[in-house]
Design an enzyme around this catalytic site. Structure first.
Site, PDB file in Angstrom:
ATOM      1  N   VAL A   1      -8.326  10.870   5.916  1.00 10.05           N
ATOM      2  CA  VAL A   1      -8.219   9.456   5.559  1.00 10.05           C
ATOM      3  C   VAL A   1      -7.111   8.784   6.372  1.00 10.05           C
ATOM      4  O   VAL A   1      -7.271   7.661   6.850  1.00 10.05           O
ATOM      5  CB  VAL A   1      -8.001   9.272   4.038  1.00 10.05           C
ATOM      6  N   CYS A   2      -6.003   9.486   6.570  1.00 13.20           N
ATOM      7  CA  CYS A   2      -4.888   8.927   7.352  1.00 13.20           C
ATOM      8  C   CYS A   2      -5.311   8.703   8.797  1.00 13.20           C
ATOM      9  O   CYS A   2      -4.974   7.682   9.404  1.00 13.20           O
ATOM     10  CB  CYS A   2      -3.683   9.850   7.290  1.00 13.20           C
ATOM     11  N   ASP A   3      -6.036   9.646   9.342  1.00 16.68           N
ATOM     12  CA  ASP A   3      -6.583   9.541  10.692  1.00 16.68           C
ATOM     13  C   ASP A   3      -7.475   8.302  10.788  1.00 16.68           C
ATOM     14  O   ASP A   3      -7.315   7.464  11.677  1.00 16.68           O
ATOM     15  CB  ASP A   3      -7.364  10.825  11.006  1.00 16.68           C
TER      16      ASP A   3
ATOM     17  N   THR B   1      -5.459   4.983  10.470  1.00 15.00           N
ATOM     18  CA  THR B   1      -4.687   4.662  11.671  1.00 15.00           C
ATOM     19  C   THR B   1      -5.607   4.228  12.815  1.00 15.00           C
ATOM     20  O   THR B   1      -5.297   3.277  13.537  1.00 15.00           O
ATOM     21  CB  THR B   1      -3.808   5.858  12.068  1.00 15.00           C
TER      22      THR B   1
END
Length: 164
Positions: A57-59, A62
């Site tokens: 999710v962070c990938d 971003t």
């Protein structure tokens, strides 16, 4: 209440609200130089907060803001996590991320505590989004109730576009 993978977590610091003066903070850029809210003054800041850049999710978060940043005028997109600056730099290079600035809060959780997103049990930051206008006023806030969920990208981008 904030959850991480369904489990309650404790957030340190005070949450900010729309209309608040944005708290200052000190984080590290990929070259280990200090970056503060004051050093980014004069433009709108969309601050994307992620637990760890190396997770799905962070990938995706971003990458999405990197894509949108190219279309935004006078908006700096900052991604803050507790990942080491070296890991952030490696990840950005490997993924062609060049429109957002990744910043590390690993040293003392200055950002996490100032914005109420430091997860006490995990020493990670809770997923959240902040838009700060050029006068350091908070104009948009999203604290995710479940850290593993995606933020409202459209609302954050629209808030950044309309902030002055």
């Amino acid at each position: 209440m904030t959850k991480f993978k369904g489990n309650d977590v404790t957030l340190l610091g005070n949450q900010v609200k729309v209309g608040d003066k944005a708290p200052n903070f000190t984080v590290l850029a990929n070259d280990l130089s200090e970056v503060t809210l004051d050093s980014t003054k004069g433009s709108v800041r969309l601050i994307s907060v992620v637990p760890s850049i190396d997770t799905g999710v962070c990938d995706a978060q971003t990458r999405r803001f990197n894509e949108e940043a190219a279309k935004l005028d006078n908006v700096k997109v900052l991604t803050v996590s507790v990942d080491l600056p070296f890991a952030q730099k490696r990840w950005c290079g490997a993924n062609g991320i060049d429109n957002v600035q990744t910043l590390s809060d690993h040293r003392d959780l200055s950002f996490g505590e100032a914005y109420g997103v430091a997860i006490q049990e995990l020493r990670l930051l809770a997923r959240s989004i902040f838009v700060v206008d050029s006068n350091d006023n908070v104009t948009y806030v999203e604290y995710l109730p479940e850290v593993t969920e995606h933020p409202n990208y459209e609302a954050a981008i629209e808030a950044a576009k309309t902030a002055k």
